[in-house]
Design a protein around this motif. Structure first.
Motif, mmCIF file in Angstrom:
data_model
loop_
_atom_site.group_PDB
_atom_site.id
_atom_site.type_symbol
_atom_site.label_atom_id
_atom_site.label_comp_id
_atom_site.label_asym_id
_atom_site.label_seq_id
_atom_site.Cartn_x
_atom_site.Cartn_y
_atom_site.Cartn_z
ATOM 1 N N LYS A 145 1.026 -0.931 -0.188
ATOM 2 C CA LYS A 145 0.120 0.150 0.425
ATOM 3 C C LYS A 145 1.015 1.161 -0.029
ATOM 4 N N GLU A 146 1.945 1.340 0.808
ATOM 5 C CA GLU A 146 2.574 2.226 0.698
ATOM 6 C C GLU A 146 3.506 2.599 -1.029
ATOM 7 N N ILE A 147 3.992 1.084 -1.710
ATOM 8 C CA ILE A 147 4.278 1.991 -2.981
ATOM 9 C C ILE A 147 2.936 1.955 -3.271
ATOM 10 N N ILE A 148 1.887 1.519 -3.409
ATOM 11 C CA ILE A 148 0.804 2.143 -4.811
ATOM 12 C C ILE A 148 0.657 3.262 -3.574
ATOM 13 N N ARG A 149 0.467 4.359 -3.007
ATOM 14 C CA ARG A 149 0.434 5.531 -2.298
ATOM 15 C C ARG A 149 1.662 6.212 -3.368
ATOM 16 N N ARG A 150 3.036 5.599 -3.396
ATOM 17 C CA ARG A 150 4.026 6.873 -3.893
ATOM 18 C C ARG A 150 3.491 7.043 -5.414
ATOM 19 N N ILE A 151 3.161 5.488 -6.517
ATOM 20 C CA ILE A 151 3.056 5.031 -7.878
ATOM 21 C C ILE A 151 2.257 6.642 -8.121
ATOM 22 N N PHE A 152 0.681 5.944 -7.833
ATOM 23 C CA PHE A 152 -0.572 7.013 -7.378
ATOM 24 C C PHE A 152 -0.746 7.968 -7.363
ATOM 25 N N GLY A 153 0.074 8.720 -5.629
ATOM 26 C CA GLY A 153 -0.597 9.522 -4.702
ATOM 27 C C GLY A 153 -1.670 9.025 -3.766
ATOM 28 N N THR A 154 -2.472 8.226 -3.958
ATOM 29 C CA THR A 154 -3.546 7.517 -3.422
ATOM 30 C C THR A 154 -3.648 5.568 -3.447
ATOM 31 N N LEU A 155 -4.598 5.733 -2.743
ATOM 32 C CA LEU A 155 -4.979 4.406 -3.476
ATOM 33 C C LEU A 155 -6.104 4.512 -4.479
ATOM 34 N N PRO A 156 -6.129 3.474 -5.068
ATOM 35 C CA PRO A 156 -7.689 3.202 -5.934
ATOM 36 C C PRO A 156 -9.012 3.467 -5.032
ATOM 37 N N ASP A 157 -10.057 3.872 -5.697
ATOM 38 C CA ASP A 157 -11.457 4.067 -4.586
ATOM 39 C C ASP A 157 -11.899 2.274 -5.111
ATOM 40 N N ASN A 158 -11.736 1.703 -6.194
ATOM 41 C CA ASN A 158 -12.362 0.912 -6.497
ATOM 42 C C ASN A 158 -11.854 -0.615 -5.868
ATOM 43 N N VAL A 159 -10.138 -0.304 -4.667
ATOM 44 C CA VAL A 159 -9.139 -1.518 -4.152
ATOM 45 C C VAL A 159 -9.883 -1.900 -3.007
ATOM 46 N N THR A 160 -10.337 -2.855 -2.315
ATOM 47 C CA THR A 160 -10.204 -3.238 -0.842
ATOM 48 C C THR A 160 -9.350 -4.020 -0.812
ATOM 49 N N TYR A 161 -8.401 -3.588 0.706
ATOM 50 C CA TYR A 161 -7.178 -3.989 1.251
ATOM 51 C C TYR A 161 -8.176 -4.776 2.293
ATOM 52 N N ILE A 162 -7.463 -6.260 2.492
ATOM 53 C CA ILE A 162 -7.929 -6.880 2.893
ATOM 54 C C ILE A 162 -6.628 -7.516 3.982
ATOM 55 N N PRO A 163 -6.268 -7.247 5.309
ATOM 56 C CA PRO A 163 -4.957 -7.143 5.205
ATOM 57 C C PRO A 163 -5.433 -8.640 6.509
ATOM 58 N N LEU A 164 -5.157 -10.043 5.778
ATOM 59 C CA LEU A 164 -5.990 -11.756 6.868
ATOM 60 C C LEU A 164 -4.697 -12.512 6.225
ATOM 61 N N ASN A 165 -4.481 -13.564 7.341
ATOM 62 C CA ASN A 165 -3.455 -14.255 7.854
ATOM 63 C C ASN A 165 -4.324 -15.300 7.086
ATOM 64 N N LEU A 166 -4.051 -16.292 6.316
ATOM 65 C CA LEU A 166 -5.003 -17.505 5.606
ATOM 66 C C LEU A 166 -4.824 -18.383 6.469
ATOM 67 N N GLU A 167 -3.602 -18.632 6.751
ATOM 68 C CA GLU A 167 -3.600 -19.849 7.781
ATOM 69 C C GLU A 167 -4.476 -19.524 9.334
ATOM 70 N N THR A 168 -4.678 -18.494 9.584
ATOM 71 C CA THR A 168 -5.266 -18.806 10.857
ATOM 72 C C THR A 168 -6.522 -17.202 11.157
ATOM 73 N N GLY A 169 -6.834 -16.501 9.734
ATOM 74 C CA GLY A 169 -7.572 -15.821 10.011
ATOM 75 C C GLY A 169 -9.001 -15.958 9.207
ATOM 76 N N ASP A 170 -9.802 -15.725 9.227
ATOM 77 C CA ASP A 170 -11.012 -15.519 9.208
ATOM 78 C C ASP A 170 -11.859 -15.448 7.550
ATOM 79 N N LEU A 171 -11.730 -15.859 6.460
ATOM 80 C CA LEU A 171 -11.610 -15.977 5.359
ATOM 81 C C LEU A 171 -13.541 -15.191 5.191
ATOM 82 N N ASP A 172 -14.636 -15.757 5.364
ATOM 83 C CA ASP A 172 -15.622 -15.312 5.473
ATOM 84 C C ASP A 172 -16.243 -14.233 6.399
#
Length: 305
Positions: A145-172
């Motif tokens: 996300k830091e890199i995307i902000r540096r490239i574009f100046g901000t994060l895109p409206d249509n992208v949702t970033y979900i921080p999740l450990n797929l081994e321990t987190g609940d995808l649902d």
């Protein structure tokens, strides 16, 4: 684009935290950069953003010591013949499927283990009406996300970033807490992912999407056979296992050899398509690229829900 892009925090985001962002994610960006730097009539895709996800020290070393850098590339090719081309073929093939899905009224893209995937930013067909959900370990996603902000100046409206450990987190829980719609046709991409997850996690993921995505949705992923992940197949397989272990991201899961359809049938998918190395080589490496070898171990699978 907006700095208010959705970022769904999960309660497990501190668990099993790696010391650094994924080295494999950076390695994949290096493959995309290398392909992009090939002549236009040779390269099979172009990723203008890949360079931003590579440690500047690596780029500096390559610029100042080209012969040493080329030697390292040759060493990797000798150790893993054809694997780099298979990784790049994977990028192109997944791009083709994504574009086809968009043209057939798909409205959402979920990228599990997104790493430094740049599809949401380099695919012209993805506009503000097409929703993208990037799910990845918080350590790697934070850097991205830091890199995307540096490239574009901000994060895109249509992208949702979900921080999740797929081994321990609940995808649902993670997706239901976002603006993900279970009513819209969705493409799920798992590129270079399932071989790094436990069998239990793989089963939970397929079970979730087979139930929650509407009919016609697709899941696209690549995989190694079980004999490669165990290192039992041959010396090449042992090299792959050792390399991933040394990079702190060991292989964990392989689909039983010659039993892919039987394995996937437990989720009652409507259609299962297996794309083996010979097929994607013949499809993507033609003309001037006809002599590019691929790795026989790495196959792709496209399943329809």
């Amino acid at each position: 684009m907006s700095d208010d892009s959705r970022n769904i925090e999960q309660p497990d985001m501190q668990e099993s935290r790696p010391k650094t962002p994924s080295r494999m994610a950076e390695g994949m960006a290096m493959h995309r950069l290398a392909e992009t730097m090939l002549p236009e009539d040779v390269r099979i895709f172009s990723d203008p953003y890949a360079v931003h996800f590579i440690n500047p020290e690596i780029l500096k070393f390559a610029a100042e010591h080209p012969r040493k850098a080329e030697q390292k590339v040759r060493e990797m090719k000798n150790l893993f013949p054809g694997l780099g081309n298979s990784i790049r073929a994977r990028v192109k093939y997944f791009d083709l499927v994504l574009n086809e899905c968009i043209s057939h009224d798909f409205a959402q893209l979920i990228i599990l283990g997104a790493g430094y995937d740049t599809r949401p930013y380099r695919t012209p067909e993805i506009d503000h009406n097409f929703k993208v959900f990037e799910v990845d370990h918080p350590e790697t996603q934070s850097v991205k996300k830091e890199i995307i902000r540096r490239i574009f100046g901000t994060l895109p409206d249509n992208v949702t970033y979900i921080p999740l450990n797929l081994e321990t987190g609940d995808l649902d829980v993670a997706l239901s807490s976002s603006c993900f719609s279970e009513l819209k046709k969705t493409l799920v991409i798992m590129e270079g992912l399932i071989m790094y997850l436990s069998s239990d996690s793989i089963h939970r993921i397929f079970q979730y999407f087979s139930k929650e995505c509407p009919v016609g949705s697709k899941i696209l992923f690549d995989y190694y056979p079980e004999s490669v992940v165990s290192g039992e197949k041959n010396e090449y397989a042992k090299n792959i296992v050792k390399f991933t272990q040394l990079n702190g991201e060991p292989l964990k899961f392989g689909i039983p050899d010659h039993a892919e359809r039987n394995f996937m049938s437990q989720w009652n998918f409507a259609d299962i398509r297996i794309i083996r190395s010979e097929e994607y080589k013949n499809l993507l490496f033609t003309g001037k690229n006809a002599d590019r070898s691929v790795c026989d171990f790495l196959s792709f699978m496209e399943v329809t829900i």
